[in-house]
Design an enzyme around this catalytic site. Sequence first.
Site, PDB file in Angstrom:
ATOM      1  N   GLY A 207      16.835  41.797  92.346  1.00 18.41           N
ATOM      2  CA  GLY A 207      18.000  42.151  92.033  1.00 18.41           C
ATOM      3  C   GLY A 207      18.163  42.291  90.505  1.00 18.41           C
ATOM      4  O   GLY A 207      17.211  42.255  89.834  1.00 18.41           O
ATOM      5  N   SER A 208      19.487  42.224  90.013  1.00 18.99           N
ATOM      6  CA  SER A 208      19.548  42.228  88.539  1.00 18.99           C
ATOM      7  C   SER A 208      19.142  40.781  87.776  1.00 18.99           C
ATOM      8  O   SER A 208      19.204  39.910  88.406  1.00 18.99           O
ATOM      9  CB  SER A 208      21.130  42.619  88.322  1.00 18.99           C
ATOM     10  OG  SER A 208      21.944  41.319  88.672  1.00 18.99           O
ATOM     11  N   VAL A 209      18.992  41.073  86.327  1.00 18.82           N
ATOM     12  CA  VAL A 209      18.733  39.914  85.633  1.00 18.82           C
ATOM     13  C   VAL A 209      19.857  38.968  85.542  1.00 18.82           C
ATOM     14  O   VAL A 209      19.735  37.841  85.817  1.00 18.82           O
ATOM     15  CB  VAL A 209      18.286  40.480  84.284  1.00 18.82           C
ATOM     16  CG1 VAL A 209      18.385  39.113  83.176  1.00 18.82           C
ATOM     17  CG2 VAL A 209      17.085  41.263  84.288  1.00 18.82           C
ATOM     18  N   GLY A 211      22.522  38.545  87.754  1.00 19.61           N
ATOM     19  CA  GLY A 211      22.480  37.689  89.201  1.00 19.61           C
ATOM     20  C   GLY A 211      21.496  36.879  89.392  1.00 19.61           C
ATOM     21  O   GLY A 211      21.837  35.947  90.073  1.00 19.61           O
ATOM     22  N   GLY A 212      20.282  37.156  89.073  1.00 25.07           N
ATOM     23  CA  GLY A 212      19.167  36.592  89.284  1.00 25.07           C
ATOM     24  C   GLY A 212      19.118  35.198  88.666  1.00 25.07           C
ATOM     25  O   GLY A 212      18.553  34.050  89.264  1.00 25.07           O
ATOM     26  N   GLU A 231      12.982  38.584  91.508  1.00 25.13           N
ATOM     27  CA  GLU A 231      12.285  39.537  91.061  1.00 25.13           C
ATOM     28  C   GLU A 231      13.572  40.372  90.172  1.00 25.13           C
ATOM     29  O   GLU A 231      14.392  40.977  91.087  1.00 25.13           O
ATOM     30  CB  GLU A 231      11.680  40.561  92.055  1.00 25.13           C
ATOM     31  CG  GLU A 231      10.939  41.580  91.415  1.00 25.13           C
ATOM     32  CD  GLU A 231      11.567  43.076  91.372  1.00 25.13           C
ATOM     33  OE1 GLU A 231      12.317  43.236  90.419  1.00 25.13           O
ATOM     34  OE2 GLU A 231      11.282  43.865  92.332  1.00 25.13           O
ATOM     35  N   CYS A 268      12.651  49.529  90.837  1.00 25.61           N
ATOM     36  CA  CYS A 268      12.583  48.522  89.884  1.00 25.61           C
ATOM     37  C   CYS A 268      11.381  48.823  88.924  1.00 25.61           C
ATOM     38  O   CYS A 268      10.793  48.256  88.130  1.00 25.61           O
ATOM     39  CB  CYS A 268      12.137  47.043  90.290  1.00 25.61           C
ATOM     40  SG  CYS A 268      11.541  47.001  91.966  1.00 25.61           S
TER      41      CYS A 268
END
Lengths: 493, 493
Positions: A207-209, A211-212, A231, A268
Amino acid sequence: MTMHDTSDDSVDQIIDRAVRASEQWKRAGIDERSRALVAVADALDQHADELIPIAQRETHLAEPRLRGELRRTSFQLRMFAEMLPEGLWLDARIDHADAEWPMGAPRPDLRRQLEPIGATLVFAASNFPFAFSVAGGDTASALAAGNAVVLKAHHGHPELSDATAAVVIDALASAGAPEGLFQTIHGTEAGVRALRASGIKAAAFTGSVRGGRALFDIASSRPEPIPFYGELGSTNPAFVTRRAAERDAAGIARDFVASVTGSAGQLCTKPGVLFVPAGSSIVAELEGQRLPAASALLNGGIESGFRDSLASTRGVAGVRTLSAGARSEADADADAGAPSPVLLETSIATLRDEMHTLMSEMFGPAALVVTYDDENELLDIADSLEGQLTATIIGEDDDEIAVDLLPKLSERAGRVLWNQWPTGVSVTWAQQHGGPYPATTAVGSTSVGMAAITRFLRPVAYQNVPESLLPDALKEANPLGIARRVDGILIQP
Amino acid sequence: MTMHDTSDDSVDQIIDRAVRASEQWKRAGIDERSRALVAVADALDQHADELIPIAQRETHLAEPRLRGELRRTSFQLRMFAEMLPEGLWLDARIDHADAEWPMGAPRPDLRRQLEPIGATLVFAASNFPFAFSVAGGDTASALAAGNAVVLKAHHGHPELSDATAAVVIDALASAGAPEGLFQTIHGTEAGVRALRASGIKAAAFTGSVRGGRALFDIASSRPEPIPFYGELGSTNPAFVTRRAAERDAAGIARDFVASVTGSAGQLCTKPGVLFVPAGSSIVAELEGQRLPAASALLNGGIESGFRDSLASTRGVAGVRTLSAGARSEADADADAGAPSPVLLETSIATLRDEMHTLMSEMFGPAALVVTYDDENELLDIADSLEGQLTATIIGEDDDEIAVDLLPKLSERAGRVLWNQWPTGVSVTWAQQHGGPYPATTAVGSTSVGMAAITRFLRPVAYQNVPESLLPDALKEANPLGIARRVDGILIQP
């Protein structure tokens, strides 16, 4: 459709079941694990006509793309199933006792293999509702490794998540797998609660930077920190050499646009920045390209995120619009309707001044074309890149710049490509889908390809343990018939 | 001796040099790396008579132990050097292009290997001034993997650190290694500054839970988090079955005491808790054992930490002293002089009530003997263990309890032993020195044995890259002559 989030109590019960199922599954034979994975693959294929329409409705992705993705998903399960009996993934090592071991003290009998890490939490992605969701690569590799999976469904496709989960759970039950081996939860809070639970021993995320990173921070700050395989984000720069640009400007422009706009740019590995020589006809070719029409993105959050990142890129002085899809540029900016594909352009000087903004991922159908004057400028850019999933060179085999550029890119990216485009990540033995942060939170791992199983394993050594008590992979008699490193030498059966 | 801490400016310069050296070293041939490691090993052996006396003075460890440890250190460097040309550690994989790949889309040519992770920071340990310090296993494996090393010296043996570093640096220079490939820094602040530096891409540590966790938290909260391989703390429980206790109470007692008191108990694999059947003559044997005399611990910090942990164990009601070394019990408690070896005893009921305190590591010459009534009680204990480096069973081959106990222990420990004691960690192909937290911060890794090299590597895939631009390990012609997985099949040269 609105889903009820999983309650705290339910999360706790689900994790208790997952822990028990992991203990049972760990003891299951490798053949049993293989059969269960194949059963899931078969069931998914059989339910394609039921699942695909739900996926279309919830994600706005096109039917052919979704059918291909489902095929990839079941293929992946089968490939892990086929790999398991071969056993190389166990990294089995046997050192016999050696009284003359030159270390200065006798060597005991030592035998080491990789074993299941324990109950695993998987956060589903939005952009691959099959291949990186309920029964996707993280689930497949965690199950293959011998662990139970708790799957945090993505809010973007809740109905599909439940329908897919039902197929998976039925298939596992019919294959005799332990109850609770695969379970789903819904809701951000449920996901965070599960990530904090002591029973969870590893987590995976796509997912997103933002959130991750938040989840990585939670995983790392637990009383018992656990591996978090996230990722996150990648710009996937592509570098066109001067000679390549001269040879085939039209082909490069066409293939680049196809790679950028496929799946509405929601991949991605979309090549988000393309470096081309100043004055190359690639720029004119791109200006002349007919971009696809606007299409709805996965969900409202993705759409507003895309608009925001596009606006910040466009807000940089020196960035101009090169071409846009069927709707007008004004529409693409407006906060309504499906966003139109857009190609932007700037110079390498502007990029250097605004590196952070211009090298940030725009998740959706947009990319930035950057013109350079001297190929050597590309080496400096390579040196200043953040971690990437991929980096691409479009070049001629005897381009001198490639000799320096390719190794530099290999230090920044998990996969380096030559004259191919990074979208379309094949599931193979040698695939690597990972890279330095922020591409991932675990630079040593991959989330696609057969090496993905290693994420959910941990090594255990047995010292002086009698044959009858050893795990099968380490018994002297080698009942599994696998390749092992014996006294340092790899012995194949 | 007091050392000046490394200044901020010096740390920054050292890291810049390490980054440059890493780039050069990465490009060095595998043979060149091997030769450099052997050169360091030879130089250490040649300087033994100069280094050993400094080590004795700074650590209070005995000469034979230190000579053995230095031999282990140079052996380890040579073993990595011998492993490098064989290349299995590169995990090289080649997938040829396949238009019929059953995933549903053609497979591109993909080739993957493990590559150096980048400049590595190593925090030296206090208790192995050679083998887990300047030229120890972390340094050896990071150099072998192709990275530069910045070594944060341990304040417990600063003079030895500098003397060893001088030997290492000279040997590397004479072997033609790049300048700055190995450098040292001193001081806690310098270590933290280096850990935060963007040029550092991985870190390794051996030491206390408190110190290691603080550094792990720093590594994880960097803008770009990096892998932090910390080996922290372990109680290393040992379980004696009823029948084993009946067979050889005297031998078990003797060997346990030797394992607990060797190196004054300052080993991370010291068996800190011994479970024996209530009423077994092992207890009487231990009471009758003549423990070694008091000896100075490594340094004042270790000594006060030991006294504190011993005091909290003794403070639990139901814990009694079973035997103590030559000095009186009162002396052992007093905050002066060298601490005396001590064996404590309690029941399994008391242990259960005070699990956290009584299962905490006492780093020094002490252990707790726990009497149980029913062997099945051991299964519950195994289930509630925190992560351990080792767990040991002293049993008979046909002990029924072992069938359940051994797999449970394998879930909690990195190494499970049968009828041997956990101290004396052999350097071998199959060794595993790691385990779930708090034994380590990276459950998938080992800090001893040949698999330790994997910590300092990261995978990179090359897609469709021409032969001339591929790394040697991935060229079709296989110029390195290494084993590779080609189209899924392991091919040996």
